[in-house]
Write a protein that holds these residues in place. Structure first.
Motif, PDB file in Angstrom:
ATOM      1  N   LEU A 101       0.831  -1.202   0.000  1.00  0.00           N
ATOM      2  CA  LEU A 101       0.000   0.000   0.000  1.00  0.00           C
ATOM      3  C   LEU A 101       0.869   1.257   0.000  1.00  0.00           C
ATOM      4  CD1 LEU A 101      -2.794  -0.998   2.545  1.00  0.00           C
ATOM      5  CD2 LEU A 101      -2.980  -0.803   0.064  1.00  0.00           C
ATOM      6  N   ALA A 131       2.212   1.820  -3.513  1.00  0.00           N
ATOM      7  CA  ALA A 131       1.155   2.320  -4.389  1.00  0.00           C
ATOM      8  C   ALA A 131       0.911   3.810  -4.163  1.00  0.00           C
ATOM      9  CB  ALA A 131      -0.128   1.526  -4.164  1.00  0.00           C
ATOM     10  N   ALA A 132       0.899   4.236  -2.899  1.00  0.00           N
ATOM     11  CA  ALA A 132       0.672   5.650  -2.597  1.00  0.00           C
ATOM     12  C   ALA A 132       1.807   6.515  -3.141  1.00  0.00           C
ATOM     13  CB  ALA A 132       0.523   5.830  -1.091  1.00  0.00           C
TER      14      ALA A 132
END
Length: 343
Positions: free
Chosen positions: A185, A188-189
């Motif tokens: 995550l 991805a950010a």
């Protein structure tokens, strides 16, 4: 023997030294409460009983107690004590042990010295009546790290267990999988932030702008309004005066009443006290005297002993009260003092 033993026990609870004339004295030394950290025992305060053969002169204390309780003469009581002492010395010389119930035992060692072994089951300290020694198991304390770890495990919404990877015999904790998911995550950010880098150039960036799922509202232009108006000093003064002239008289009266209420509700915590009296009439007399002298005297409740406090005056601040106290001490009453009330 038993009767005299009982009287000696009674006296040891009342005094710290009981003399048996011709034999010696039982001496009681008060000791504080004690805690044995190795055996985890707690002992109340007590009297440590000892025996001193050198204190053997008759002070009359034991004989007086025997004469009082058995309703005999003082001389007869001394005779009974003398017979007891003669018997005790004979038994000690024969190597026998003399037991005083609840007090201890006397014996003679190889050097012909009298030895005393106290009976620790009896506490002669009256203040410790009803108290007894007790044992408390050791407290097993958990380290701070263990407590934090246990707290995290108990509050975790997902049980932290171990999981086996299919096809392999190794056991991997589930927290490893949670760490891998969090890393994905985060990557991805960061990728989204790099792709949309042009969007954040030249603008004020808030933390909420980093949310990839938030809606972006189009900006709205708001014209700036210049609130500074050029007003001349005379024009401004005339406007204020005109506004004051148009205020109704009823409003002015209400404002004045509010000011009076506000002044009345100001708490004056600092009081210069002139005296404290148990009789109310005496307090009234001092108050009237101070009022005639020009002071704003009053009552400041009662103290813990129920005495009425009479003040020279009360003040809002400590500085005002100290200034007034110095003046009163110098000109009126040297014994005046400052009392600070509760908020």
């Amino acid at each position: 023997m038993k009767q005299i033993n009982k009287y000696i026990s009674e006296l040891l609870r009342e005094v710290d030294c009981v003399i048996i004339p011709g034999l010696g004295a039982f001496v009681a030394n008060p000791e504080s409460a004690a805690v044995d950290t190795r055996q985890h025992t707690f002992s109340p305060p007590y009297k440590d009983i000892g025996f001193n053969k050198n204190i053997n002169r008759n002070d009359g204390l034991l004989a007086d107690r025997i004469a009082e309780r058995e309703q005999i003469s003082f001389e007869q009581a001394n005779a009974n004590i003398h017979a007891l002492v003669k018997d005790c010395i004979q038994r000690l010389q024969n190597g026998q042990q003399i037991i005083f119930d609840g007090i201890g035992a006397l014996s003679v060692d190889s050097a012909r010295n009298i030895q005393f072994k106290p009976d620790e089951s009896t506490n002669f300290l009256s203040d410790s009546f009803g108290l007894d020694s007790f044992h408390s198991p050791a407290i097993k304390r958990q380290s701070f790290e263990k407590r934090v770890e246990q707290e995290i495990i108990e509050r975790s919404p997902i049980p932290i267990e171990k999981s086996t990877v299919p096809g392999k015999g190794s056991v991997i904790p589930l927290r490893v999988y949670y760490s891998a998911a969090a890393s994905v995550l985060l990557i991805a950010a960061c990728s989204w932030l790099y792709i949309n880098l042009d969007m954040i150039k030249g603008v004020d960036l808030n933390y909420s702008d980093l949310n990839p799922f938030a809606r972006l509202d189009s900006g709205t232009y708001i014209q700036r309004i210049d609130k500074t108006a050029e007003v001349g000093p005379e024009e401004g003064t005339d406007a204020i005066q005109e506004w004051l002239d148009n205020v109704p008289e009823e409003t002015k009266e209400v404002v004045a009443e509010v000011e009076e209420v506000v002044k009345a509700t100001v708490v004056k915590r600092f009081h210069v006290i002139g005296g404290c009296f148990e009789i109310k009439s005496n307090a009234d007399r001092l108050q009237r005297k101070l009022k005639r002298a020009g002071f704003d005297s009053g009552f400041v409740g009662k103290n813990r002993r129920g005495l009425y406090r009479v003040s020279f005056g009360s003040y809002e601040t400590r500085a005002e009260a100290r200034k007034a106290l110095r003046k009163i001490k110098r000109n009126n009453m040297k014994s005046a003092w400052l009392y600070v009330g509760k908020k």
